[in-house]
Design an enzyme around this catalytic site. Structure first.
Site, PDB file in Angstrom:
ATOM      1  N   MET A   1       0.851  -1.204   0.000  1.00  0.00           N
ATOM      2  CA  MET A   1       0.000   0.000   0.000  1.00  0.00           C
ATOM      3  C   MET A   1       0.887   1.255   0.000  1.00  0.00           C
ATOM      4  O   MET A   1       1.676   1.447   0.926  1.00  0.00           O
ATOM      5  CB  MET A   1      -0.865  -0.018   1.278  1.00  0.00           C
ATOM      6  CG  MET A   1      -1.750   1.200   1.400  1.00  0.00           C
ATOM      7  SD  MET A   1      -2.191   1.548   3.119  1.00  0.00           S
ATOM      8  CE  MET A   1      -3.041   0.054   3.590  1.00  0.00           C
ATOM      9  N   PRO A   2       0.777   2.087  -1.046  1.00  0.00           N
ATOM     10  CA  PRO A   2       1.611   3.313  -1.048  1.00  0.00           C
ATOM     11  C   PRO A   2       1.123   4.304   0.005  1.00  0.00           C
ATOM     12  O   PRO A   2      -0.071   4.558   0.115  1.00  0.00           O
ATOM     13  CB  PRO A   2       1.414   3.885  -2.458  1.00  0.00           C
ATOM     14  CG  PRO A   2       0.650   2.866  -3.228  1.00  0.00           C
ATOM     15  CD  PRO A   2      -0.032   1.970  -2.253  1.00  0.00           C
ATOM     16  N   ILE A   3       2.054   4.816   0.790  1.00  0.00           N
ATOM     17  CA  ILE A   3       1.714   5.834   1.789  1.00  0.00           C
ATOM     18  C   ILE A   3       2.521   7.090   1.469  1.00  0.00           C
ATOM     19  O   ILE A   3       3.742   7.025   1.298  1.00  0.00           O
ATOM     20  CB  ILE A   3       2.053   5.364   3.207  1.00  0.00           C
ATOM     21  CG1 ILE A   3       1.310   4.057   3.522  1.00  0.00           C
ATOM     22  CG2 ILE A   3       1.705   6.448   4.232  1.00  0.00           C
ATOM     23  CD1 ILE A   3       1.674   3.432   4.847  1.00  0.00           C
TER      24      ILE A   3
END
Ligand code: OOG
Ligand code: MG
Length: 326
Positions: A1-3
């Protein structure tokens, strides 16, 4: 998941912030090929008075690692901001592997232009990494040139304010004051010395903007060769009044001798270093002007200086010059 982490100055319009978050999320989703609903945007807010230039730098560095290109302009800005913020940083070449020597000199030139734009005056030229002691310490065997402005200059007896710097080190130098303009190519040590009006003792304070003074040649060139402060003093002699290659010096810290050298340490003779500078500058269409000073390069390895320390260089003929830190 890109944060994604973004930092905003407090007090922005909520709707504008919400639009900005969506925009960031869409851009990240598109550039990483990740579904939009998996992207998390973490927003922190800081009060305006806690906002620092370094916050911009961090995002700029992060952006460049993501592929956004560095420019001569942004590199010069990043180095000047590191200096202003007294914050060291990683090597430019880690983030910008294409940074070659010619581009690094263009960054240096832009950085100096910015110093001049804010009111400083160019007063001379310095050589770096001209002695074996310096080359060995820095792991770089190629000399370089940089530009001195009056912003770096300390008067004799003026204390060195360590709180203005990152991790200052001091090195002894032989300094030329030019009587005539010196323009390469084809300058020899002899013709270089002919253009010199006088010779003096110098102490240079270097303060690399890179963590632990760890850099490759293009990094240190872009960083104006770690220039931070310098002081010129001692005796003022004509170059024919002493044997510059044989001139001995001792470097002391709080009265203890920590290193010794002779003028031959820089390129066999300080005039060789001067000739090298003139010829190297000519390749970039530049010359050393009458009246300018030239720092010929650290004769010994540089020593760290802390508040309360006095670092001095004692030459046999060029006299003694001391610098005290506060
Ligand atoms: C680079 C600056 C080198 C000299 O005299 O060799 C220099 C560094 O050592 O950080 O000023
Ligand atoms: Mg130096």
């Amino acid at each position: 998941m890109p944060i994604v982490q973004i930092t905003l100055v407090e007090g922005r319009d909520d709707q504008v912030v919400a639009r900005c978050i969506k925009e960031v999320a869409r851009t990240v989703s598109a550039s990483l090929g990740a579904p939009l609903e998996t992207v998390r945007v973490v927003v922190t807010e800081v009060p305006a008075d806690r906002w620092a230039v370094g916050d911009v730098l961090k995002s700029e560095a992060a952006a460049s690692r993501g592929g956004v290109g560095w420019t001569i302009e942004s590199a010069a800005d990043v180095l000047l901001a590191a200096e202003a913020e007294r914050r060291d940083r990683g090597r430019l070449t880690d983030e910008w592997p294409e940074l070659d020597l010619a581009t690094a000199y263009a960054v240096q030139r832009r950085l100096v232009e910015k110093l001049v734009e804010r009111g400083e005056q160019v007063v001379g030229v310095k050589l770096g990494l001209t002695s074996e002691a310096k080359q060995r310490r820095m792991g770089i065997s190629s000399p370089l040139t940089a530009v001195l402005t009056d912003g770096y200059r300390l008067e004799v007896g003026e204390p060195l304010r360590v709180d203005e710097l990152i991790h200052p080190r001091v090195e002894p130098e032989i300094v030329f004051v030019m009587g005539r303009r010196l323009e390469g190519p084809g300058i020899t040590a002899e013709s270089a010395l002919d253009a010199v009006a006088s010779v003096q003792a110098g102490l240079e304070v270097i303060d690399s903007r890179f963590t632990d003074f760890s850099f490759a040649l293009p990094d240190v060139v872009a960083d104006n060769a770690s220039s931070a402060r310098f002081v010129v003093g001692g005796e003022t002699l004509r170059p024919d009044q002493l044997d510059l290659a044989a001139e001995p010096c001792r470097l002391t810290v709080n009265g203890e001798v920590v290193d010794t050298a002779t003028g031959a340490a820089v390129q066999g003779h300080p005039a060789e270093a001067l000739a090298l500078a003139a010829n190297a500058l000519a390749e970039r269409g530049e010359a050393i002007e009458a009246g300018q000073i030239v720092l010929t390069g650290g004769l010994t390895d540089a020593v760290f200086i802390h508040p309360g320390d006095t670092v001095a260089v004692e030459f046999e003929h060029l006299g003694t010059l001391a610098l005290t830190a506060e």
